[in-house]
Write a protein that holds these residues in place. Sequence first.
Motif, PDB file in Angstrom:
ATOM      1  N   ASN A   7      31.030  66.710  27.057  1.00 33.36           N
ATOM      2  CA  ASN A   7      31.718  65.460  27.325  1.00 33.36           C
ATOM      3  C   ASN A   7      33.120  65.893  26.770  1.00 33.36           C
ATOM      4  O   ASN A   7      33.396  65.550  25.452  1.00 33.36           O
ATOM      5  CB  ASN A   7      31.186  64.106  26.851  1.00 33.36           C
ATOM      6  CG  ASN A   7      29.962  63.820  27.602  1.00 33.36           C
ATOM      7  OD1 ASN A   7      29.850  63.974  28.624  1.00 33.36           O
ATOM      8  ND2 ASN A   7      28.973  63.027  26.873  1.00 33.36           N
ATOM      9  N   ASP A  38      36.451  50.653  20.712  1.00 29.39           N
ATOM     10  CA  ASP A  38      35.270  51.417  20.470  1.00 29.39           C
ATOM     11  C   ASP A  38      35.517  52.967  21.049  1.00 29.39           C
ATOM     12  O   ASP A  38      34.986  53.721  20.471  1.00 29.39           O
ATOM     13  CB  ASP A  38      33.915  50.869  21.036  1.00 29.39           C
ATOM     14  CG  ASP A  38      33.531  49.369  20.461  1.00 29.39           C
ATOM     15  OD1 ASP A  38      33.708  49.212  19.433  1.00 29.39           O
ATOM     16  OD2 ASP A  38      32.795  48.707  21.199  1.00 29.39           O
ATOM     17  N   LEU A  39      35.972  52.833  22.152  1.00 29.99           N
ATOM     18  CA  LEU A  39      36.377  54.282  22.670  1.00 29.99           C
ATOM     19  C   LEU A  39      37.321  54.987  22.078  1.00 29.99           C
ATOM     20  O   LEU A  39      37.232  56.334  21.777  1.00 29.99           O
ATOM     21  CB  LEU A  39      36.734  53.890  24.481  1.00 29.99           C
ATOM     22  CG  LEU A  39      35.492  53.756  25.409  1.00 29.99           C
ATOM     23  CD1 LEU A  39      36.399  53.228  26.479  1.00 29.99           C
ATOM     24  CD2 LEU A  39      34.567  54.735  25.421  1.00 29.99           C
ATOM     25  N   GLN A  82      35.846  56.590  19.165  1.00 30.37           N
ATOM     26  CA  GLN A  82      34.987  57.766  19.476  1.00 30.37           C
ATOM     27  C   GLN A  82      35.769  59.021  19.628  1.00 30.37           C
ATOM     28  O   GLN A  82      35.593  60.053  19.382  1.00 30.37           O
ATOM     29  CB  GLN A  82      34.020  57.292  20.745  1.00 30.37           C
ATOM     30  CG  GLN A  82      33.220  58.472  21.197  1.00 30.37           C
ATOM     31  CD  GLN A  82      32.320  58.094  22.272  1.00 30.37           C
ATOM     32  OE1 GLN A  82      32.512  56.946  23.245  1.00 30.37           O
ATOM     33  NE2 GLN A  82      31.387  58.786  23.037  1.00 30.37           N
ATOM     34  N   TYR A  83      36.932  58.689  20.255  1.00 32.18           N
ATOM     35  CA  TYR A  83      37.867  59.821  20.539  1.00 32.18           C
ATOM     36  C   TYR A  83      38.471  60.325  19.400  1.00 32.18           C
ATOM     37  O   TYR A  83      38.630  61.549  18.972  1.00 32.18           O
ATOM     38  CB  TYR A  83      39.228  59.207  21.646  1.00 32.18           C
ATOM     39  CG  TYR A  83      38.631  58.913  22.918  1.00 32.18           C
ATOM     40  CD1 TYR A  83      37.496  58.766  23.473  1.00 32.18           C
ATOM     41  CD2 TYR A  83      39.293  57.758  23.457  1.00 32.18           C
ATOM     42  CE1 TYR A  83      37.055  58.537  24.784  1.00 32.18           C
ATOM     43  CE2 TYR A  83      39.256  57.207  24.769  1.00 32.18           C
ATOM     44  CZ  TYR A  83      38.137  57.656  25.312  1.00 32.18           C
ATOM     45  OH  TYR A  83      37.679  57.251  26.421  1.00 32.18           O
ATOM     46  N   TYR A 143      36.289  64.239  26.659  1.00 29.79           N
ATOM     47  CA  TYR A 143      37.143  63.069  26.934  1.00 29.79           C
ATOM     48  C   TYR A 143      38.396  63.081  27.509  1.00 29.79           C
ATOM     49  O   TYR A 143      39.248  64.047  26.800  1.00 29.79           O
ATOM     50  CB  TYR A 143      36.665  62.017  25.997  1.00 29.79           C
ATOM     51  CG  TYR A 143      35.605  61.433  25.823  1.00 29.79           C
ATOM     52  CD1 TYR A 143      34.972  60.770  26.466  1.00 29.79           C
ATOM     53  CD2 TYR A 143      34.782  61.867  24.538  1.00 29.79           C
ATOM     54  CE1 TYR A 143      33.483  60.299  26.547  1.00 29.79           C
ATOM     55  CE2 TYR A 143      33.550  61.495  24.448  1.00 29.79           C
ATOM     56  CZ  TYR A 143      32.891  60.729  25.407  1.00 29.79           C
ATOM     57  OH  TYR A 143      31.629  60.304  25.138  1.00 29.79           O
ATOM     58  N   ASP A 175      36.947  60.158  16.522  1.00 25.48           N
ATOM     59  CA  ASP A 175      35.673  61.074  15.823  1.00 25.48           C
ATOM     60  C   ASP A 175      35.625  62.544  16.581  1.00 25.48           C
ATOM     61  O   ASP A 175      35.593  63.398  15.756  1.00 25.48           O
ATOM     62  CB  ASP A 175      34.552  60.318  16.109  1.00 25.48           C
ATOM     63  CG  ASP A 175      33.150  60.957  15.433  1.00 25.48           C
ATOM     64  OD1 ASP A 175      33.375  60.857  14.309  1.00 25.48           O
ATOM     65  OD2 ASP A 175      32.487  61.475  16.088  1.00 25.48           O
ATOM     66  N   ASP A 176      35.862  62.614  17.881  1.00 25.01           N
ATOM     67  CA  ASP A 176      35.811  63.887  18.541  1.00 25.01           C
ATOM     68  C   ASP A 176      36.920  64.708  17.929  1.00 25.01           C
ATOM     69  O   ASP A 176      36.784  65.986  17.652  1.00 25.01           O
ATOM     70  CB  ASP A 176      35.986  63.701  20.169  1.00 25.01           C
ATOM     71  CG  ASP A 176      34.753  63.599  20.721  1.00 25.01           C
ATOM     72  OD1 ASP A 176      33.642  63.112  19.958  1.00 25.01           O
ATOM     73  OD2 ASP A 176      34.569  63.888  21.957  1.00 25.01           O
TER      74      ASP A 176
END
Length: 113
Positions: free
Chosen positions: A92, A6-7, A10-11, A94, A13-14
């Motif tokens: 944020n 999941d992370l 998300q990364y 990451y 996507d960033d």
Amino acid sequence: MGKRDDLIAQYADDLRNKCGTEPDLDLLRKVTIGCGPAIYSADAATVAGSQPAELQTVKQNFLVKKLGLSDGPELMDAINKVIETYGKSERNKYRAVVYYLLTKHFGKESVYG
């Protein structure tokens, strides 16, 4: 999917939406795994781009120790460029994304070979 997957999503996507780059998912996965348990800690998972001590830590612990680069002004220049790419106003930033961008910047993908 597990929490790490999941992370990583998300990364990715960033990287696409905030940094304007299409991620190499295999490298992103390896960089994320290399961050260890830090990715699960709210404080350690992000890089405080406006704190000089934090940027110094990124330089020493990641660029010099992990990637094996020689210390010099170009390292901090690269960190600042990555922070700029991510967006200074982005709250944020990451750690895994910052490390991924630095790995690509210096062409050190082989470290994660």
